[in-house]
Structures are given as structure tokens and as C-alpha cells.
Scaffold this motif. Structure first.
Motif, PDB file in Angstrom:
ATOM      1  N   ILE A  82       0.842  -1.212   0.000  1.00 29.05           N
ATOM      2  CA  ILE A  82       0.000   0.000   0.000  1.00 29.05           C
ATOM      3  C   ILE A  82       0.871   1.254   0.000  1.00 29.05           C
ATOM      4  CG2 ILE A  82      -1.735   1.323   1.309  1.00 29.05           C
ATOM      5  CD1 ILE A  82      -2.944  -1.183   0.136  1.00 29.05           C
ATOM      6  N   GLU A  83       1.914   1.257   0.838  1.00 27.90           N
ATOM      7  CA  GLU A  83       2.778   2.442   0.905  1.00 27.90           C
ATOM      8  C   GLU A  83       3.454   2.680  -0.448  1.00 27.90           C
ATOM      9  OE1 GLU A  83       5.630   2.398   4.088  1.00 27.90           O
ATOM     10  OE2 GLU A  83       6.240   4.473   3.699  1.00 27.90           O
ATOM     11  N   ASN A  85       2.375   1.568  -3.526  1.00 33.14           N
ATOM     12  CA  ASN A  85       1.532   1.726  -4.716  1.00 33.14           C
ATOM     13  C   ASN A  85       0.259   2.550  -4.536  1.00 33.14           C
ATOM     14  OD1 ASN A  85       3.122  -0.085  -6.454  1.00 33.14           O
ATOM     15  ND2 ASN A  85       2.529  -1.620  -4.940  1.00 33.14           N
ATOM     16  N   GLY A  86      -0.115   2.851  -3.294  1.00 29.22           N
ATOM     17  CA  GLY A  86      -1.404   3.499  -3.022  1.00 29.22           C
ATOM     18  C   GLY A  86      -1.680   4.712  -3.884  1.00 29.22           C
TER      19      GLY A  86
END
Ligand SMILES: [Zn+2]
Ligand SMILES: [Zn+2]
Length: 221
Positions: A82-83, A85-86
Motif C-alpha cells: 500500500i505504501e 503503490n497506493g
């Protein structure tokens, strides 16, 4: 949401694909990938070259991660999915959503007219979404899945050795981090130097002035 939209669009593209348009579709898809590579280079260049990390909002959230990446290139490999690609995944959602709408709501003829364009946008969105992940893989030397290494070795995504050229100070070339296909031609055209010259002439700002300040602070202390 982004991954779901990608899946739905992939299904709709396959369902509506017409073989007689294959050449235009392949060209559009290729153009989408090239555009994504150029965008990755342009934003990376802007963040590396201009402005100070002390700027409000922009400095802390956009410039600092790029500048710190030069000081500690492997910290990116410790970021979770998440960090990493978010942000990029989020940017593509409106475009992928619009595309689903085109496929299901437009009359057949109009949908077919926009089909090639949507194939361009689809590949552009996939490669923009994947840029940070691909960049992370280019710094990962252990435990990469075989298929990722194969994609790197075939130069379909940014190869590790290729990206290393950017990591030599003062970080003024090879900014493209999606496929890296444009790095060599842009370097041959002296594209980034010309753009920096243009910006400096128009605004008076010097490229990498903030990095110079850091270096001077380092030498004083
Ligand atoms: Zn950089
Ligand atoms: Zn890097």
C-alpha cells in the motif's frame, strides 16, 4: 478498487476486441506504455531537480521522498504494497472507471470508435499504477519472483542495472522508471539538460540548487 477495475476492463477489452483493428490496438497499447514511461521520467525529474524540501505540503510529501531515495535507495524495498503503490493506483481509478462506463453505456458503434483510444488509456493506466512497484523491484536484489526477473531481463520493465545509472550523483539523467525505454533516446537528445536550461532561462531558478545547499551544509559541519 483499481485492481478490480483493471480486471473488469481487461475482460471488456477481450470481449469487444476485433482482429481487423489489431495493428491500431497494438500501436495504441505501445503508445500507452511509452507515455507512462515519459510521465514517470517527467515527474521524477521535476521532483529531483526543482524546489526545496522545505516547501509547504509539496516539499514534505512529494519532493522529500525522491531526494531521500538518492541517500538511501534501499529503503523503498522495505515499504509494503500500500505504501509503495497506493498513490499511483488511486490516480488511475477515475480513468479506469470512465472506461468501464464507455464499454457498458455507449452504443456499440461509438464504443468501437473509442476502443483504440481506450486501449491506449488502459496500458497507460496499468504502467502508471505499476511504476513505483517496478521501481521498487529495480532495487531488490534478493527474493524477486522469477517472472519479475524475466521481465527485467527482457527490458519490459525497468532493469536493475539500467536504473543504477540514475543513482550516480548528481542524478541528472535516466529519470524514467517504468520501462526505462525512453532513457537512452532522451539522453542522446540531451532532453533533460535542454529542459533545465529552458526553465532556468525563464525563471532564474538553478537546477538542483537545494541539493547544492545540502552538500554545502555537509561540508561546513
Ligand atoms: Zn532520482
Ligand atoms: Zn531508484
Amino acid at each position: 478498487m483499481c485492481i478490480t477495475l483493471m480486471g473488469v476492463n481487461f475482460f471488456l477489452i477481450t470481449k469487444n476486441f476485433k482482429l481487423e483493428n489489431a495493428n491500431a490496438i497494438v500501436a495504441a497499447a505501445f503508445g500507452g506504455i511509452i507515455t507512462a514511461d515519459f510521465c514517470s521520467g517527467f515527474f521524477h525529474w521535476a521532483a529531483d531537480t526543482w524546489g526545496s524540501v522545505d516547501l509547504p505540503v509539496l516539499g514534505k510529501h512529494f519532493l522529500r521522498p525522491f531526494r531521500q531515495h538518492h541517500i538511501d535507495p534501499t529503503s523503498i524495498t522495505r515499504h509494503d504494497f500500500i505504501e509503495t503503490n497506493g498513490d499511483n493506483f488511486m490516480v488511475t481509478i477515475p480513468f479506469l472507471g470512465r472506461m468501464v462506463w464507455d464499454f457498458i453505456a455507449l452504443p456499440e458503434e461509438e464504443m468501437q470508435k473509442k476502443f483504440t483510444w481506450n486501449c491506449y488509456v488502459f496500458l497507460l493506466a496499468i504502467f502508471i499504477a505499476m511504476t513505483n512497484q517496478i521501481h521498487k523491484w529495480s532495487h531488490t536484489y534478493f527474493g524477486l519472483p522469477g517472472w519479475v526477473v524475466l521481465l527485467q531481463d527482457c527490458h519490459i520493465i525497468l532493469p536493475r542495472k539500467h536504473h543504477r545509472i540514475h543513482h550516480v550523483a548528481p542524478h541528472e539523467t535516466y529519470f524514467c522508471i517504468t520501462t526505462g525505454w525512453l532513457n537512452w533516446p532522451l539522453e542522446k537528445l540531451r532532453f533533460w539538460i535542454a529542459l533545465e536550461f529552458l526553465v532556468e532561462t525563464l525563471t532564474g531558478f538553478k537546477p538542483r540548487a537545494d541539493d547544492m545547499k545540502w552538500a554545502q551544509k555537509g561540508s561546513v559541519s
